[in-house]
Design a protein around this motif. Structure first.
Motif, PDB file in Angstrom:
ATOM      1  N   TYR A 153       0.879  -1.176   0.000  1.00  0.00           N
ATOM      2  CA  TYR A 153       0.000   0.000   0.000  1.00  0.00           C
ATOM      3  C   TYR A 153       0.913   1.221   0.000  1.00  0.00           C
ATOM      4  O   TYR A 153       2.123   1.102  -0.232  1.00  0.00           O
ATOM      5  CB  TYR A 153      -0.962  -0.023   1.209  1.00  0.00           C
ATOM      6  N   GLU A 154       0.378   2.387   0.247  1.00  0.00           N
ATOM      7  CA  GLU A 154       1.177   3.610   0.201  1.00  0.00           C
ATOM      8  C   GLU A 154       2.382   3.559   1.142  1.00  0.00           C
ATOM      9  O   GLU A 154       3.440   4.111   0.841  1.00  0.00           O
ATOM     10  CB  GLU A 154       0.290   4.820   0.529  1.00  0.00           C
ATOM     11  N   GLY A 155       2.226   2.896   2.285  1.00  0.00           N
ATOM     12  CA  GLY A 155       3.338   2.801   3.218  1.00  0.00           C
ATOM     13  C   GLY A 155       4.558   2.127   2.617  1.00  0.00           C
ATOM     14  O   GLY A 155       5.700   2.535   2.873  1.00  0.00           O
ATOM     15  N   LEU A 156       4.356   1.093   1.820  1.00  0.00           N
ATOM     16  CA  LEU A 156       5.479   0.422   1.167  1.00  0.00           C
ATOM     17  C   LEU A 156       6.096   1.332   0.109  1.00  0.00           C
ATOM     18  O   LEU A 156       7.321   1.356  -0.060  1.00  0.00           O
ATOM     19  CB  LEU A 156       5.028  -0.898   0.548  1.00  0.00           C
ATOM     20  N   THR A 157       5.268   2.084  -0.602  1.00  0.00           N
ATOM     21  CA  THR A 157       5.798   3.065  -1.550  1.00  0.00           C
ATOM     22  C   THR A 157       6.735   4.034  -0.845  1.00  0.00           C
ATOM     23  O   THR A 157       7.827   4.340  -1.334  1.00  0.00           O
ATOM     24  CB  THR A 157       4.648   3.840  -2.215  1.00  0.00           C
ATOM     25  N   VAL A 158       6.329   4.524   0.329  1.00  0.00           N
ATOM     26  CA  VAL A 158       7.155   5.450   1.096  1.00  0.00           C
ATOM     27  C   VAL A 158       8.468   4.790   1.504  1.00  0.00           C
ATOM     28  O   VAL A 158       9.549   5.372   1.357  1.00  0.00           O
ATOM     29  CB  VAL A 158       6.381   5.951   2.336  1.00  0.00           C
ATOM     30  N   ASN A 159       8.390   3.572   2.035  1.00  0.00           N
ATOM     31  CA  ASN A 159       9.600   2.877   2.478  1.00  0.00           C
ATOM     32  C   ASN A 159      10.566   2.637   1.319  1.00  0.00           C
ATOM     33  O   ASN A 159      11.784   2.806   1.456  1.00  0.00           O
ATOM     34  CB  ASN A 159       9.238   1.550   3.147  1.00  0.00           C
ATOM     35  N   PHE A 160      10.033   2.266   0.158  1.00  0.00           N
ATOM     36  CA  PHE A 160      10.897   2.052  -1.005  1.00  0.00           C
ATOM     37  C   PHE A 160      11.488   3.371  -1.485  1.00  0.00           C
ATOM     38  O   PHE A 160      12.682   3.459  -1.789  1.00  0.00           O
ATOM     39  CB  PHE A 160      10.116   1.382  -2.137  1.00  0.00           C
ATOM     40  N   ALA A 161      10.672   4.416  -1.552  1.00  0.00           N
ATOM     41  CA  ALA A 161      11.159   5.718  -2.002  1.00  0.00           C
ATOM     42  C   ALA A 161      12.268   6.233  -1.080  1.00  0.00           C
ATOM     43  O   ALA A 161      13.264   6.791  -1.536  1.00  0.00           O
ATOM     44  CB  ALA A 161      10.016   6.726  -2.061  1.00  0.00           C
ATOM     45  N   GLU A 162      12.094   6.031   0.228  1.00  0.00           N
ATOM     46  CA  GLU A 162      13.126   6.446   1.174  1.00  0.00           C
ATOM     47  C   GLU A 162      14.419   5.669   0.947  1.00  0.00           C
ATOM     48  O   GLU A 162      15.518   6.229   1.041  1.00  0.00           O
ATOM     49  CB  GLU A 162      12.631   6.252   2.606  1.00  0.00           C
ATOM     50  N   ALA A 163      14.301   4.374   0.640  1.00  0.00           N
ATOM     51  CA  ALA A 163      15.494   3.562   0.393  1.00  0.00           C
ATOM     52  C   ALA A 163      16.228   4.054  -0.857  1.00  0.00           C
ATOM     53  O   ALA A 163      17.456   4.160  -0.865  1.00  0.00           O
ATOM     54  CB  ALA A 163      15.109   2.089   0.264  1.00  0.00           C
ATOM     55  N   VAL A 164      15.465   4.348  -1.907  1.00  0.00           N
ATOM     56  CA  VAL A 164      16.082   4.828  -3.148  1.00  0.00           C
ATOM     57  C   VAL A 164      16.789   6.161  -2.903  1.00  0.00           C
ATOM     58  O   VAL A 164      17.946   6.361  -3.307  1.00  0.00           O
ATOM     59  CB  VAL A 164      15.030   4.968  -4.266  1.00  0.00           C
ATOM     60  N   ARG A 165      16.124   7.073  -2.226  1.00  0.00           N
ATOM     61  CA  ARG A 165      16.728   8.380  -1.970  1.00  0.00           C
ATOM     62  C   ARG A 165      17.917   8.269  -1.032  1.00  0.00           C
ATOM     63  O   ARG A 165      18.910   8.999  -1.171  1.00  0.00           O
ATOM     64  CB  ARG A 165      15.675   9.320  -1.385  1.00  0.00           C
ATOM     65  N   SER A 166      17.832   7.360  -0.063  1.00  0.00           N
ATOM     66  CA  SER A 166      18.931   7.175   0.883  1.00  0.00           C
ATOM     67  C   SER A 166      20.121   6.477   0.239  1.00  0.00           C
ATOM     68  O   SER A 166      21.201   6.437   0.826  1.00  0.00           O
ATOM     69  CB  SER A 166      18.438   6.381   2.102  1.00  0.00           C
ATOM     70  N   ALA A 167      19.913   5.929  -0.955  1.00  0.00           N
ATOM     71  CA  ALA A 167      21.016   5.358  -1.726  1.00  0.00           C
ATOM     72  C   ALA A 167      21.531   6.348  -2.762  1.00  0.00           C
ATOM     73  O   ALA A 167      22.402   6.024  -3.566  1.00  0.00           O
ATOM     74  CB  ALA A 167      20.563   4.070  -2.412  1.00  0.00           C
ATOM     75  N   GLY A 168      20.968   7.564  -2.752  1.00  0.00           N
ATOM     76  CA  GLY A 168      21.439   8.610  -3.656  1.00  0.00           C
ATOM     77  C   GLY A 168      20.675   8.728  -4.953  1.00  0.00           C
ATOM     78  O   GLY A 168      21.103   9.460  -5.856  1.00  0.00           O
ATOM     79  N   GLY A 169      19.538   8.034  -5.064  1.00  0.00           N
ATOM     80  CA  GLY A 169      18.790   8.051  -6.313  1.00  0.00           C
ATOM     81  C   GLY A 169      17.471   8.789  -6.232  1.00  0.00           C
ATOM     82  O   GLY A 169      17.157   9.448  -5.237  1.00  0.00           O
ATOM     83  N   SER A 170      16.705   8.695  -7.301  1.00  0.00           N
ATOM     84  CA  SER A 170      15.376   9.294  -7.377  1.00  0.00           C
ATOM     85  C   SER A 170      14.486   8.380  -8.208  1.00  0.00           C
ATOM     86  O   SER A 170      14.969   7.437  -8.846  1.00  0.00           O
ATOM     87  CB  SER A 170      15.441  10.691  -7.994  1.00  0.00           C
ATOM     88  N   ILE A 171      13.209   8.650  -8.212  1.00  0.00           N
ATOM     89  CA  ILE A 171      12.258   7.817  -8.950  1.00  0.00           C
ATOM     90  C   ILE A 171      11.695   8.569 -10.151  1.00  0.00           C
ATOM     91  O   ILE A 171      11.676   8.049 -11.273  1.00  0.00           O
ATOM     92  CB  ILE A 171      11.129   7.344  -8.024  1.00  0.00           C
ATOM     93  N   LEU A 172      11.243   9.807  -9.915  1.00  0.00           N
ATOM     94  CA  LEU A 172      10.729  10.647 -10.995  1.00  0.00           C
ATOM     95  C   LEU A 172      11.436  12.000 -10.949  1.00  0.00           C
ATOM     96  O   LEU A 172      11.989  12.397  -9.919  1.00  0.00           O
ATOM     97  CB  LEU A 172       9.217  10.859 -10.851  1.00  0.00           C
ATOM     98  N   SER A 173      11.398  12.707 -12.050  1.00  0.00           N
ATOM     99  CA  SER A 173      11.925  14.065 -12.084  1.00  0.00           C
ATOM    100  C   SER A 173      11.061  14.968 -11.214  1.00  0.00           C
ATOM    101  O   SER A 173       9.909  14.635 -10.914  1.00  0.00           O
ATOM    102  CB  SER A 173      11.937  14.582 -13.527  1.00  0.00           C
ATOM    103  N   PRO A 174      11.577  16.121 -10.773  1.00  0.00           N
ATOM    104  CA  PRO A 174      10.790  17.021  -9.916  1.00  0.00           C
ATOM    105  C   PRO A 174       9.437  17.404 -10.512  1.00  0.00           C
ATOM    106  O   PRO A 174       8.470  17.606  -9.775  1.00  0.00           O
ATOM    107  CB  PRO A 174      11.704  18.242  -9.762  1.00  0.00           C
ATOM    108  N   ASP A 175       9.356  17.515 -11.844  1.00  0.00           N
ATOM    109  CA  ASP A 175       8.073  17.860 -12.458  1.00  0.00           C
ATOM    110  C   ASP A 175       7.239  16.625 -12.765  1.00  0.00           C
ATOM    111  O   ASP A 175       6.151  16.736 -13.340  1.00  0.00           O
ATOM    112  CB  ASP A 175       8.280  18.682 -13.736  1.00  0.00           C
ATOM    113  N   ALA A 176       7.743  15.434 -12.368  1.00  0.00           N
ATOM    114  CA  ALA A 176       7.029  14.168 -12.532  1.00  0.00           C
ATOM    115  C   ALA A 176       6.697  13.850 -13.987  1.00  0.00           C
ATOM    116  O   ALA A 176       5.768  13.101 -14.270  1.00  0.00           O
ATOM    117  CB  ALA A 176       5.743  14.168 -11.694  1.00  0.00           C
ATOM    118  N   ARG A 177       7.497  14.377 -14.913  1.00  0.00           N
ATOM    119  CA  ARG A 177       7.225  14.125 -16.327  1.00  0.00           C
ATOM    120  C   ARG A 177       8.138  13.056 -16.931  1.00  0.00           C
ATOM    121  O   ARG A 177       7.966  12.672 -18.089  1.00  0.00           O
ATOM    122  CB  ARG A 177       7.366  15.427 -17.126  1.00  0.00           C
ATOM    123  N   SER A 178       9.124  12.613 -16.148  1.00  0.00           N
ATOM    124  CA  SER A 178      10.017  11.578 -16.665  1.00  0.00           C
ATOM    125  C   SER A 178      10.459  10.660 -15.539  1.00  0.00           C
ATOM    126  O   SER A 178      10.517  11.065 -14.367  1.00  0.00           O
ATOM    127  CB  SER A 178      11.237  12.206 -17.349  1.00  0.00           C
TER     128      SER A 178
END
Length: 422
Positions: free
Chosen positions: A196-221
């Motif tokens: 659910y959304e909680g897992l999305t948050v946990n995964f997003a935090e892991a990606v960012r804490s590894a120095g990455g990102s998921i979408l561009s700031p404008d969410a277009r790419s």
């Protein structure tokens, strides 16, 4: 195959997009100033335990404009579903909506909430970045009410006994969890790992804490780097394989993970600040503390969370709704949000209040975590994005899909959402 399932899910959900923020601006009351009378506050029940006396204050002062609390389900996904069903039906049952910060763009774009006059809210008194969660296309669509950032809860009594400091890196977290899980017969680490959304948050935090990102700031790419994503997801999957993340944690939402830690079944837990208050009133009092989330090479980055208050475009009493929101985001209630609810207020000055710091010694850590947190993508398609992430990450955590395949599926699925049909 997971890849086909994710792509199909994304395609089906993308078909549900409707409305626009420009259309919303011409709704029933552009500035939320039409109509007075009784109102309702629709908000998730995970945030309501402390609200009754606060609402009573308003009701005593406004006997002709009382507010009634409507509790929605605990899980964010279910809250959103009920709100959307109500708003799509153009129902006037909800007046004030307690919106997760990631819903602003979607609700504004669909014309379900009305824009607010910025001059009527002290946005400059709020923590940096918090007000941005309520702004879409340069308009204010809600009033920030509660901020949020993930924290690492840890058993300070056990770490002290072992002469260990709280972990700042994933390697330290893994090492301590593996060694102490066996020694103390306790679960090592858990977050919110149900799909659910909680897992999305946990995964997003892991990606960012590894120095990455998921979408561009404008969410277009899609900016997800496969190598970074493999590192982030591999860390969590490795915990399940090695046993320091209990299999039971794959069923946890916020409340389940809070109880598991509070009842002494976990050494470490990722959770929001609201879990702090109940733990201090339990048998765990004096045996735990909080710190920033760990990352790949040092302190990690939390997802910026929180709750904003918006006015339904179909409310018949929008002036009362606006007056209530201004009152409920004012300094008196903001203080009570912290002291009575253990939720992070949005007003910056409260984090530097010596009296509050003595009562809530985690405030400096929380302030640092919020200021270093990163917002999730601001996009009307956020719900589809979240579903793709949580379903794909869940398949990997359940050991049904190899990490390499899961991150490839994720990148393709996100591309289908961000560029439907492209």
């Amino acid at each position: 195959m997971v890849r086909r399932a994710v792509a199909l899910l994304a395609a089906l959900l993308a078909a549900g997009c409707a409305g626009s923020a420009d259309t919303a601006a011409g709704g029933p009351a552009d500035d939320g100033t039409g109509g007075t009378g009784p109102i309702t506050l629709a908000i998730g029940r995970d945030t309501t335990a402390y609200l009754a006396p606060l609402l009573d204050r308003w009701n005593r002062a406004h006997p002709n404009e009382p507010v009634t609390l409507l509790e929605l389900p605990e899980a964010a996904d279910e809250q959103r579903a009920q709100m959307v069903a109500n708003l799509q039906a153009r129902s006037d049952v909800y007046d004030v909506l307690g919106l997760d910060v990631v819903w602003t763009a979607e609700f504004a774009d669909a014309g379900w909430i009305v824009p607010l006059d910025r001059s009527r809210f002290p946005l400059d008194r709020m923590l940096k970045g918090v007000a941005d969660t309520a702004i879409y296309r340069d308009r204010l669509w809600a009033a920030p009410y509660v901020s949020n950032a993930g924290l690492l809860y840890y058993r300070s009594d056990i770490l002290k006994k072992e002469h260990l400091k709280p972990p700042k890196t994933w390697a330290e977290l893994r090492d301590q969890a593996r060694r102490l899980t066996e020694k103390y017969h306790i679960g090592g680490y858990a977050g919110q790992f149900l799909p659910y959304e909680g897992l999305t948050v946990n995964f997003a935090e892991a990606v960012r804490s590894a120095g990455g990102s998921i979408l561009s700031p404008d969410a277009r790419s899609v900016t997800l780097d496969l190598g970074t994503a493999r590192t982030a997801l591999g860390f969590l999957v490795g915990g399940v394989k090695e046993g320091w993340i209990p299999r039971e944690a794959l069923t946890y939402k916020e409340e389940e993970s809070r109880l598991a830690f509070q009842e002494g079944r976990l050494l470490f837990a990722r959770n929001w600040p609201h879990a702090y208050g109940p733990a201090t009133d339990s048998a765990l009092a004096g045996k735990f503390a909080v710190t920033r989330l760990p990352g790949l090479d040092g302190p990690g980055s939390s997802a910026l969370g929180g709750l904003n208050l918006a006015i339904s475009a179909y409310s018949r009493h929008q002036k009362t709704a606006l007056d209530f929101i201004r009152y409920f985001t004012g300094p008196e209630i903001q203080r009570l949000v912290l002291t009575e609810g253990s939720f992070p207020p949005v007003r910056a000055e409260l984090y530097d209040d010596p009296e509050l710091i003595r009562r809530f010694p985690y405030l400096p850590v929380l302030k640092e975590s919020i200021l270093s947190a990163r917002p999730r993508p601001v996009t009307p398609d956020y719900n589809q994005v979240s579903l793709v992430i949580s379903s794909t990450a869940s398949a990997a955590l359940g050991l049904d899909t190899p990490v390499d395949e899961a991150v490839a599926d994720l990148k393709q699925g996100l591309g289908e959402v961000i560029h439907p049909g492209g």
